[in-house]
Motif scaffolding. Structure first.
Motif, mmCIF file in Angstrom:
data_model
loop_
_atom_site.group_PDB
_atom_site.id
_atom_site.type_symbol
_atom_site.label_atom_id
_atom_site.label_comp_id
_atom_site.label_asym_id
_atom_site.label_seq_id
_atom_site.Cartn_x
_atom_site.Cartn_y
_atom_site.Cartn_z
ATOM 1 N N GLU A 20 0.751 -1.298 0.591
ATOM 2 C CA GLU A 20 0.480 0.056 -0.339
ATOM 3 C C GLU A 20 0.890 1.501 0.077
ATOM 4 O OE1 GLU A 20 -2.859 2.435 -0.329
ATOM 5 O OE2 GLU A 20 -3.495 0.645 -0.056
ATOM 6 N N PRO A 21 1.013 1.966 -1.510
ATOM 7 C CA PRO A 21 1.971 3.372 -1.370
ATOM 8 C C PRO A 21 1.305 4.107 0.046
ATOM 9 C CG PRO A 21 1.067 2.879 -3.481
ATOM 10 C CD PRO A 21 0.133 1.830 -2.669
ATOM 11 N N LEU A 22 2.197 4.752 0.377
ATOM 12 C CA LEU A 22 2.273 5.628 1.605
ATOM 13 C C LEU A 22 2.017 7.602 0.780
ATOM 14 C CD1 LEU A 22 3.459 3.716 5.122
ATOM 15 C CD2 LEU A 22 1.486 4.100 3.885
ATOM 16 N N LEU A 23 3.298 7.374 0.210
ATOM 17 C CA LEU A 23 3.256 9.225 -0.269
ATOM 18 C C LEU A 23 2.589 8.788 -1.942
ATOM 19 C CD1 LEU A 23 6.535 9.036 0.541
ATOM 20 C CD2 LEU A 23 4.429 9.797 1.256
ATOM 21 N N PRO A 24 2.974 9.621 -2.913
ATOM 22 C CA PRO A 24 2.935 10.014 -4.522
ATOM 23 C C PRO A 24 3.547 9.393 -4.997
ATOM 24 C CG PRO A 24 2.092 12.160 -3.427
ATOM 25 C CD PRO A 24 3.145 11.099 -1.853
ATOM 26 N N TYR A 25 2.729 8.927 -6.248
ATOM 27 C CA TYR A 25 4.141 8.054 -6.993
ATOM 28 C C TYR A 25 5.732 8.779 -7.413
ATOM 29 C CZ TYR A 25 5.628 5.932 -11.496
ATOM 30 O OH TYR A 25 6.113 4.795 -12.582
ATOM 31 N N PRO A 26 6.836 8.001 -7.085
ATOM 32 C CA PRO A 26 8.136 8.550 -7.501
ATOM 33 C C PRO A 26 8.122 8.631 -8.752
ATOM 34 C CG PRO A 26 8.420 7.171 -5.721
ATOM 35 C CD PRO A 26 6.895 7.389 -6.636
ATOM 36 N N GLY A 27 7.625 7.778 -9.880
ATOM 37 C CA GLY A 27 8.387 7.083 -10.933
ATOM 38 C C GLY A 27 8.991 5.791 -10.663
#
Length: 297
Positions: A20-27
């Motif tokens: 589950e991602p906790l931050l915006p998509y960084p690439g």
């Protein structure tokens, strides 16, 4: 969470491996702080690595080093007393079973997966001298050196004097069979017998088996009711001949590194220990082995 270009697919890829991602998509080439939905740990993998097949969570994969105090607590809770310093979860850690007191190298990753003490379960390596004594106590006289718990052990039944090939781990289990000839199990050692090879399309399996020619209900028909198709059969003068040929074929296959393919659950009618993957041995190949074992007729 703000979505950048490609973010919806990226999040879907992360969810597919239980992150589950906790931050915006960084690439794809930057670390992406996420939480494992299996174990709850937080990590920062690169999406590009995950898409190339890298395991998402090093904790679930046994690659992360736990705090030694936490690791020891897990071992104690599972019934093991550590006797050396914690190495790593996927490396052997010498510990003492609190039930049987055996000391062995046990992997913490196995313990966390629910694998218990092999000594208590009767699956640990056995001293060859003690194994021979145990076999004689079970009324079998070993004819060769101890081959291992799960391997057929050429022996002489002390009740009927027939040569048989029991597995010690089978004899230790409640469902383990002893001497085929004493139990008969549809196979009379002195009466005509049938050796057969069958295939199962949906399982992708091939099987060898033996039965008495006059046994009812028919063993072959019983397998056919479970989806097996008959490939070939041969009639032998006695059940003793059929058993010898079957065991010789099984030993040849085992020397090639092949092991039973199906499980008892997949074969409720029994006979799963004589099944093999048809990608490794085809029905014609198994039949050729049976003919070779039979010798000139």
């Amino acid at each position: 969470m703000m979505l950048g270009e490609g973010a919806p697919r990226a999040i879907a890829d992360m969810h597919a491996v239980w992150l589950e991602p906790l931050l915006p998509y960084p690439g794809t080439t930057n670390r992406w702080e996420s939480r494992c939905l299996v174990c709850g740990h937080t990590m920062a993998p690169m999406l590009g690595n995950i898409r190339r097949g890298q395991g998402p969570c090093e904790h679930c994969g046994g690659k992360a080093r736990l705090d030694p105090v936490v690791a020891a607590a897990v071992m104690w809770e599972a019934g093991f007393e550590p006797v050396t310093d914690y190495p790593r979860s996927n490396l052997p850690w010498h510990s003492r079973c609190l039930t049987c007191r055996s000391v062995r190298g046990r992997r913490l990753s196995h313990i966390r997966a629910g694998i218990g003490c092999r000594d208590c379960a009767g699956l640990a390596p056995t001293d060859s001298h003690l194994a021979a004594i145990e076999m004689r106590g079970r009324e079998f006289n070993p004819l060769i050196a101890f081959p291992g718990l799960g391997a057929p052990w050429q022996s002489q039944c002390l009740n009927c004097d027939n040569e048989v090939y029991p597995r010690l781990n089978n004899l230790r289990s409640r469902q383990g069979r002893g001497c085929w000839f004493c139990a008969k199990r549809g196979l009379d050692p002195a009466a005509p017998a049938l050796l057969y090879v069958m295939t199962h399309t949906s399982h992708g399996a091939v099987k060898i088996g033996i039965t008495g020619t006059h046994v009812r209900p028919s063993r072959v028909k019983e397998h056919e009711r479970h989806g097996w198709k008959l490939h070939e059969t041969m009639t032998l003068p006695t059940g003793r001949d059929a058993y010898r040929i079957e065991q010789l074929v099984l030993r040849w296959l085992q020397t090639r590194g092949l092991r039973p393919f199906l499980t008892a659950m997949q074969m409720p009618q029994a006979g799963w220990t004589e099944t093999f993957c048809e990608d490794h041995v085809t029905a014609p190949e198994m039949w050729q082995l049976a003919q070779k074992a039979c010798g000139p007729r």
